[in-house]
Design a protein around this motif. Structure first.
Motif, PDB file in Angstrom:
ATOM      1  N   ASP A  38       0.830  -1.207   0.000  1.00  0.00           N
ATOM      2  CA  ASP A  38       0.000   0.000   0.000  1.00  0.00           C
ATOM      3  C   ASP A  38       0.864   1.257   0.000  1.00  0.00           C
ATOM      4  O   ASP A  38       0.391   2.347  -0.320  1.00  0.00           O
ATOM      5  CB  ASP A  38      -0.908   0.036   1.240  1.00  0.00           C
ATOM      6  N   ALA A  39       2.119   1.085   0.352  1.00  0.00           N
ATOM      7  CA  ALA A  39       3.035   2.228   0.394  1.00  0.00           C
ATOM      8  C   ALA A  39       3.512   2.641  -0.997  1.00  0.00           C
ATOM      9  O   ALA A  39       4.381   3.513  -1.115  1.00  0.00           O
ATOM     10  CB  ALA A  39       4.237   1.892   1.283  1.00  0.00           C
ATOM     11  N   GLU A  40       2.970   2.029  -2.032  1.00  0.00           N
ATOM     12  CA  GLU A  40       3.357   2.352  -3.405  1.00  0.00           C
ATOM     13  C   GLU A  40       3.198   3.850  -3.690  1.00  0.00           C
ATOM     14  O   GLU A  40       2.150   4.443  -3.410  1.00  0.00           O
ATOM     15  CB  GLU A  40       2.498   1.545  -4.384  1.00  0.00           C
ATOM     16  N   THR A  41       4.254   4.440  -4.274  1.00  0.00           N
ATOM     17  CA  THR A  41       4.211   5.864  -4.651  1.00  0.00           C
ATOM     18  C   THR A  41       4.236   6.058  -6.164  1.00  0.00           C
ATOM     19  O   THR A  41       3.992   7.167  -6.637  1.00  0.00           O
ATOM     20  CB  THR A  41       5.417   6.609  -4.062  1.00  0.00           C
ATOM     21  N   PHE A  42       4.544   5.002  -6.927  1.00  0.00           N
ATOM     22  CA  PHE A  42       4.699   5.025  -8.384  1.00  0.00           C
ATOM     23  C   PHE A  42       5.940   5.800  -8.829  1.00  0.00           C
ATOM     24  O   PHE A  42       6.136   6.012 -10.020  1.00  0.00           O
ATOM     25  CB  PHE A  42       3.445   5.588  -9.084  1.00  0.00           C
ATOM     26  N   ASP A  43       6.760   6.191  -7.888  1.00  0.00           N
ATOM     27  CA  ASP A  43       7.997   6.905  -8.218  1.00  0.00           C
ATOM     28  C   ASP A  43       8.950   5.965  -8.951  1.00  0.00           C
ATOM     29  O   ASP A  43       9.315   4.901  -8.437  1.00  0.00           O
ATOM     30  CB  ASP A  43       8.647   7.436  -6.939  1.00  0.00           C
ATOM     31  N   GLY A  44       9.360   6.351 -10.147  1.00  0.00           N
ATOM     32  CA  GLY A  44      10.276   5.542 -10.935  1.00  0.00           C
ATOM     33  C   GLY A  44       9.633   4.343 -11.596  1.00  0.00           C
ATOM     34  O   GLY A  44      10.343   3.512 -12.185  1.00  0.00           O
ATOM     35  N   LYS A  45       8.321   4.219 -11.539  1.00  0.00           N
ATOM     36  CA  LYS A  45       7.622   3.083 -12.114  1.00  0.00           C
ATOM     37  C   LYS A  45       7.068   3.442 -13.508  1.00  0.00           C
ATOM     38  O   LYS A  45       6.897   4.623 -13.836  1.00  0.00           O
ATOM     39  CB  LYS A  45       6.459   2.667 -11.206  1.00  0.00           C
ATOM     40  N   PRO A  46       6.754   2.438 -14.323  1.00  0.00           N
ATOM     41  CA  PRO A  46       6.110   2.726 -15.607  1.00  0.00           C
ATOM     42  C   PRO A  46       4.818   3.524 -15.410  1.00  0.00           C
ATOM     43  O   PRO A  46       4.054   3.266 -14.476  1.00  0.00           O
ATOM     44  CB  PRO A  46       5.828   1.333 -16.179  1.00  0.00           C
TER      45      PRO A  46
ATOM     46  N   TYR B  33      13.476  -8.911 -12.907  1.00  0.00           N
ATOM     47  CA  TYR B  33      13.656  -7.917 -13.964  1.00  0.00           C
ATOM     48  C   TYR B  33      12.445  -7.980 -14.880  1.00  0.00           C
ATOM     49  O   TYR B  33      12.030  -9.068 -15.309  1.00  0.00           O
ATOM     50  CB  TYR B  33      14.923  -8.191 -14.779  1.00  0.00           C
ATOM     51  N   VAL B  34      11.864  -6.820 -15.183  1.00  0.00           N
ATOM     52  CA  VAL B  34      10.686  -6.732 -16.042  1.00  0.00           C
ATOM     53  C   VAL B  34      11.005  -5.849 -17.237  1.00  0.00           C
ATOM     54  O   VAL B  34      11.426  -4.694 -17.072  1.00  0.00           O
ATOM     55  CB  VAL B  34       9.472  -6.165 -15.280  1.00  0.00           C
ATOM     56  N   PHE B  35      10.810  -6.396 -18.435  1.00  0.00           N
ATOM     57  CA  PHE B  35      10.929  -5.622 -19.663  1.00  0.00           C
ATOM     58  C   PHE B  35       9.551  -5.047 -19.997  1.00  0.00           C
ATOM     59  O   PHE B  35       8.577  -5.793 -20.150  1.00  0.00           O
ATOM     60  CB  PHE B  35      11.423  -6.501 -20.808  1.00  0.00           C
TER      61      PHE B  35
ATOM     62  N   ASP C  47      11.924  -0.052 -17.858  1.00  0.00           N
ATOM     63  CA  ASP C  47      11.988  -1.398 -17.309  1.00  0.00           C
ATOM     64  C   ASP C  47      12.037  -1.329 -15.781  1.00  0.00           C
ATOM     65  O   ASP C  47      12.162  -0.250 -15.185  1.00  0.00           O
ATOM     66  CB  ASP C  47      13.204  -2.136 -17.851  1.00  0.00           C
ATOM     67  N   GLU C  48      11.961  -2.506 -15.156  1.00  0.00           N
ATOM     68  CA  GLU C  48      11.938  -2.573 -13.690  1.00  0.00           C
ATOM     69  C   GLU C  48      12.941  -3.610 -13.203  1.00  0.00           C
ATOM     70  O   GLU C  48      13.106  -4.662 -13.824  1.00  0.00           O
ATOM     71  CB  GLU C  48      10.546  -2.937 -13.191  1.00  0.00           C
ATOM     72  N   LEU C  49      13.554  -3.317 -12.067  1.00  0.00           N
ATOM     73  CA  LEU C  49      14.467  -4.242 -11.397  1.00  0.00           C
ATOM     74  C   LEU C  49      14.233  -4.136  -9.900  1.00  0.00           C
ATOM     75  O   LEU C  49      14.241  -3.036  -9.340  1.00  0.00           O
ATOM     76  CB  LEU C  49      15.922  -3.906 -11.727  1.00  0.00           C
ATOM     77  N   TYR C  50      14.017  -5.289  -9.260  1.00  0.00           N
ATOM     78  CA  TYR C  50      13.749  -5.304  -7.825  1.00  0.00           C
ATOM     79  C   TYR C  50      14.699  -6.276  -7.126  1.00  0.00           C
ATOM     80  O   TYR C  50      14.932  -7.389  -7.606  1.00  0.00           O
ATOM     81  CB  TYR C  50      12.295  -5.715  -7.544  1.00  0.00           C
ATOM     82  N   ASP C  51      15.223  -5.829  -6.010  1.00  0.00           N
ATOM     83  CA  ASP C  51      16.013  -6.673  -5.113  1.00  0.00           C
ATOM     84  C   ASP C  51      15.044  -7.175  -4.044  1.00  0.00           C
ATOM     85  O   ASP C  51      14.686  -6.449  -3.118  1.00  0.00           O
ATOM     86  CB  ASP C  51      17.143  -5.869  -4.490  1.00  0.00           C
ATOM     87  N   LEU C  52      14.603  -8.414  -4.163  1.00  0.00           N
ATOM     88  CA  LEU C  52      13.534  -8.930  -3.319  1.00  0.00           C
ATOM     89  C   LEU C  52      13.990  -9.241  -1.896  1.00  0.00           C
ATOM     90  O   LEU C  52      13.152  -9.366  -1.004  1.00  0.00           O
ATOM     91  CB  LEU C  52      12.917 -10.169  -3.977  1.00  0.00           C
TER      92      LEU C  52
END
Length: 475
Positions: free
Chosen positions: A236-244, A413-415, A421-426
């Motif tokens: 819920d803390a999603e801000t969409f900063d840097g996201k598609p 990694y998401v193309f 694109d997206e990269l997450y360190d889980l």
């Protein structure tokens, strides 16, 4: 004992954390019992979070770009409306191997083709939205319970609002639990199991339509979970900063941008109640296996086609976002040959891996050219998992939108063809809130995952591989 029977209990849009002991606080005693006697997979994924496409991958053991069902078959923009009849499926293979197959509930793999075309005896329980020509029996079943199906109106409904129209998201269903579609599907299953118990080996598949929205839930389940007591999803803390950009805009597209906190919490409570209700129907089915004396020789599998946002990342339903909320799924297996007793398997596996798993259980030939791999080494407690899983997305009712994903234990990694694109360190960010695709400290990780994704696209004949691999190579 010979070849085992197989019972597949598939749900529609069930989040992976509903059956995680450390996940969402919902009671799933029947599924928990399966896990206690078998194996629970913590890192199972769908190859695509679209109903028709995922279900076709389950049937065929193929990625969507190889079986051709790229988006939902009932929509006007469906790329392909039916799974080709010549594509091998586990249904036809099991039938040819001597199994008596039966199918109850949601189909959604074709507009005109039915389970009958793929090796199953179809017993009913589907719904008009997905298979108008197959819907049979529920109306009379409800009338037998004193319910007029034409007069059912949900109480305290929650709606999405967009473009002057409304979409029903959830509400209290004013009928008894035994008159719901979930109960009807369980009832059909109980009757069929009584027949099949004398004709082993059998395969029975029941596809519950929930907990997919609209969350229409009968009492007492609609009130079992207090909306005010539910903890928020961490995402819920999603801000969409840097996201598609599509992510923030999708809230408006779905009509949920204006939902209040109270409405979100009520929908989550209804979602949990819906799952609780389905779990109670699963308990009825498992009890019937015991009563018929066939439980010991039946491989029981619980899974879902994909997950559900239910407000996670401030989103509704699913869409062009490849988060674990919708791509990670529950998977529990119990039965003969399974080294279980509550074992937890952390290996990466895919929903489509069930196809060769079922064929191996039946001593049937597994096609050489499928993308899936059998789970049996892992079920026996041996090595055999994947070091990465891959996913794709082609668009839903909003038109084509290309995405591809590689997911390891630690990274994703998401193309995104139209955007960043997206990269997450889980490990550091398990809820996928910080996009690290441009972070200088992750340059090597980014390159490695891009190479892995490009290699997978080439190896599986992804039709957009030629263009995508140039992008992933930085050209």
């Amino acid at each position: 004992m010979g070849r085992p029977n197989v019972l597949l209990l598939l749900t529609d849009q069930e989040r992976h954390d509903l059956v995680d002991p450390d996940g969402v606080p919902v009671e799933t005693d029947a599924i928990d019992g399966l896990a206690a006697d078998g194996v629970r997979f913590t890192h199972a994924f769908t190859p695509i979070s679209i109903c028709s496409s995922a279900r076709a991958s389950l049937l065929t053991g193929l990625y969507p770009h190889n079986h051709g069902i790229l988006n939902n078959v009932h929509e006007p923009d469906a790329v392909r409306a039916d799974l080709p009849a010549d594509v091998p499926t586990f249904g036809t293979a099991l039938r040819d191997a001597g199994y008596r197959n039966a199918y109850v509930g949601k189909w959604h793999v074709g507009r005109t083709a039915t389970p009958e075309d793929f090796g199953f005896d179809y017993l009913g329980g589907s719904d008009d939205h997905h298979d108008a020509h197959l819907s049979a029996g529920l109306d009379s079943y409800q009338r037998d319970h004193g319910i007029d199906p034409d007069e059912i109106e949900p109480r305290d409904p929650v709606y999405a609002e967009f473009d002057g129209s409304r979409d029903l998201l959830g509400g209290t269903l004013p009928i008894p639990p035994e008159a719901t579609r979930s109960a009807f599907n369980a009832e059909l299953t109980l009757g069929r199991l009584e027949q099949l118990a004398h004709e082993e080996p059998f395969f029975h598949r029941v596809d519950f339509q929930g907990p997919h929205h609209p969350y229409l839930v009968p009492e007492p389940y609609a009130s079992m979970y207090d909306p005010d007591a539910l903890p928020p999803w961490p995402s819920d803390a999603e801000t969409f900063d840097g996201k598609p950009r599509v992510q923030e805009r999708y809230r408006q597209y779905r009509g949920v941008e204006g939902l209040s906190r109270d409405e979100w919490d009520r929908l989550r409570a209804l979602y949990l109640g819906f799952m609780h209700h389905i779990d109670d129907q699963i308990a009825r089915v498992l009890a019937k296996l015991d009563a018929l004396g066939v439980a010991q020789n039946t491989l029981v599998v619980h899974a879902s086609d994909h997950g559900d946002f239910t407000g996670g990342h401030r989103q509704w339903n699913k869409g062009p976002m490849m988060y674990d909320d919708t791509y990670r799924i529950p998977l529990v297996v119990r039965g003969p040959g399974v080294a279980g007793d509550g074992r937890v398997c952390d290996d990466l596996v895919s929903l489509m891996d069930l196809m060769p798993t079922f064929l191996d259980a039946a001593d049937a030939s597994v096609p050489d050219d499928i993308d899936a791999r059998s789970l049996w080494p892992l079920l026996r407690g041996e090595d055999g998992g994947r070091d990465a899983v891959f996913g794709e997305y082609h668009g839903d009712e909003m038109g084509l939108y290309s995405q591809r994903m590689v997911r390891t234990k630690r990274y994703k990694y998401v193309f995104n063809a139209p955007d960043t694109d997206e990269l997450y360190d889980l490990d550091a960010d398990p809820h996928e809130l910080q996009n690290l695709v441009d972070h200088p400290d992750y340059g090597d990780v980014r390159s490695r995952l891009r190479d892995r994704l490009a290699g997978w696209m080439d190896a599986t004949d992804d039709p957009i591989a030629e263009f995508t691999t140039r992008h992933l190579a930085g050209e």
